[in-house]
Each structure stands twice: as structure tokens, then as C-alpha cells.
Design an enzyme around this catalytic site. Sequence first.
Site, short mmCIF file in Angstrom:
data_model
loop_
_atom_site.label_atom_id
_atom_site.label_comp_id
_atom_site.label_asym_id
_atom_site.label_seq_id
_atom_site.Cartn_x
_atom_site.Cartn_y
_atom_site.Cartn_z
CG ASN A 1 -10.38 3.90 3.83
OD1 ASN A 1 -10.24 3.40 4.94
ND2 ASN A 1 -9.94 5.09 3.52
CB SER B 1 -10.48 2.47 -2.11
OG SER B 1 -10.65 2.79 -0.75
CG HIS C 1 -1.97 1.04 1.19
ND1 HIS C 1 -1.72 2.35 1.53
CD2 HIS C 1 -3.27 0.99 0.80
CE1 HIS C 1 -2.84 3.05 1.38
NE2 HIS C 1 -3.79 2.25 0.93
CD GLU D 1 -1.38 5.16 5.79
OE1 GLU D 1 -2.52 5.27 5.31
OE2 GLU D 1 -1.16 4.91 6.99
S1 SF4 Z 1 -8.69 7.95 6.21
FE1 SF4 Z 1 -8.56 10.11 5.65
S2 SF4 Z 1 -8.39 11.23 7.61
FE2 SF4 Z 1 -7.91 9.08 7.99
S3 SF4 Z 1 -5.70 8.95 7.79
FE3 SF4 Z 1 -6.53 8.43 5.78
S4 SF4 Z 1 -6.58 10.36 4.68
FE4 SF4 Z 1 -6.32 10.86 6.84
#
Ligand code: SF4
Length: 242
Positions: free
Chosen positions: A231, A229, A135, A137
Site C-alpha cells: 500500500n 508495505s 505478495h 495476499e
Molecule cells: S486494504 Fe484493508 S480493508 Fe482493504 S482489503 Fe486490505 S486489509 Fe482489507
Amino acid sequence: MGSDAQNGSAGGSGIRVAEGSGVCFGVRRALRLAETALESGEAVYCLGPLIHNPQEMERLAGKGFRVIESLDEAGGGGRLLIRSHGLQPGVVAEARGRGLEIIDATCPLVRRVQTLAVELQEAGDRVIVAGDAPHPEVRAIRGHAPAAVVVNDVEAVRRLALSGRVALVAQTTFSPGAFRDMAAALRERDLEEVRVEDTICAATVERQRGAADLAGHVDVMFVIGGRNSANTNRLAELCAAR
Ligand code: SF4
């Protein structure tokens, strides 16, 4: 989120929207920075999509936002926007070397993980990142703290050869339950010190809780988001498990 009636669920039928749905503040901030940068009319480059939403990316592309895979595609200067996931310092340095102006839209919560990982590494801790190694990040976190090791489940934690002091941080979108299991597995081991820094984003936790709660109370659950994504995929897994 409004009441059931506002969401069209009065009387036991209709559409309900999960608590915490929508764009988080980190991505909203990145979008705002991109919009401001685009006002000049010059192209703004970004390594990867700013948001996993094809319609929004198409809208930005119409204003001059250019998603690239490599810095080679950003010919002849211009600006590079670092998205909310952050970016490896080496890549940022290379971009500057190529004459690109940097617009840093790294989410402050992601920046906190990067800073912590560096501080812990410099303090002599073996840094463990709970996350998915490929990922962006996590790659950026490892770019800041190259000695950090990345693991994504409790079994991987148990297999790690460790001694002395260790510190655990998390990718901001990591599962809170899996993170707790990993922390517990580390504490069971014979180590000098185990420091646990829960760096999971509250917006992510809230969104996951809201989606999982709602999934347990509806007939059909749709998770609307980008297929690429982290998320969105995590939300789909949580809802499917209900
Ligand atoms: S989900 Fe959004 S607010 Fe949370 S760390 Fe990632 S970019 Fe930042």
C-alpha cells in the site's frame, strides 16, 4: 478528513492530510482480534507483521505478540493469528496439525477474492490474478486456487497463452488503472468468455485517489508507512508521478 483550516492549511500554508489516510477497517479488525487474543497473556504467533508499522508491532510484541517466519518458530502449541492478507490452506492445515489454534483475521475483502478465485476455477474458468506474485495476499489466493496465474501488467496479459473462458480478479491493493488496462487487453482477445471481477478494495482506491489529488496541490508530500508495505509503496509511486 476535516477542512483545510482544520488541517492547518488555511492561508495556503501548513500541513494537509490526504483523504482516506490511516488504518483501513481490515487491519483495524485484525488488530482488534490480536488485542483480544493477547488478553489471556499467552503468546500469539503470526507469520509476518500484522501491520507495516514498526511502533505498533513493538507495542504488540510487549503484550506477547510474536512475529515468525516459519511455523517451526512456534514451539509447543499456542495460537496462530492469520493476518488480513490471508494464508494458504496448506499452511493453516499444517499449523493445526502442530496443535496451533487458529485465529482468522483474514480481511473479508481478501476472503472474497479467495472465494471468487475458487468458484471461478471450479466453474472451469482460467483464473488470472492481477497482482504481485510474491505478495502474501496473492500467495494465499493461489493457495486457494492453485491453477490461477498471476500477472502484474498489461504486457504480461498479452503474452499469456489463453483459450476458452477466462476470469480476471485483482489483489485488493492493485492499481485500478492497470487493472482496467488488463481487462481491456483480455477483451481484445479471441476468447469464449472474459469475466472481470474488480476485487480492488474501495479503501485502497479512496486512499490512492486522496494521496494523488493532494500531491498535485502541495510543495512537499510525505507518505508515512512501512517500507515493506505494498500500500505504502503504491502511494509513494502515485505521489511521485504528480
Ligand atoms: S486494504 Fe484493508 S480493508 Fe482493504 S482489503 Fe486490505 S486489509 Fe482489507
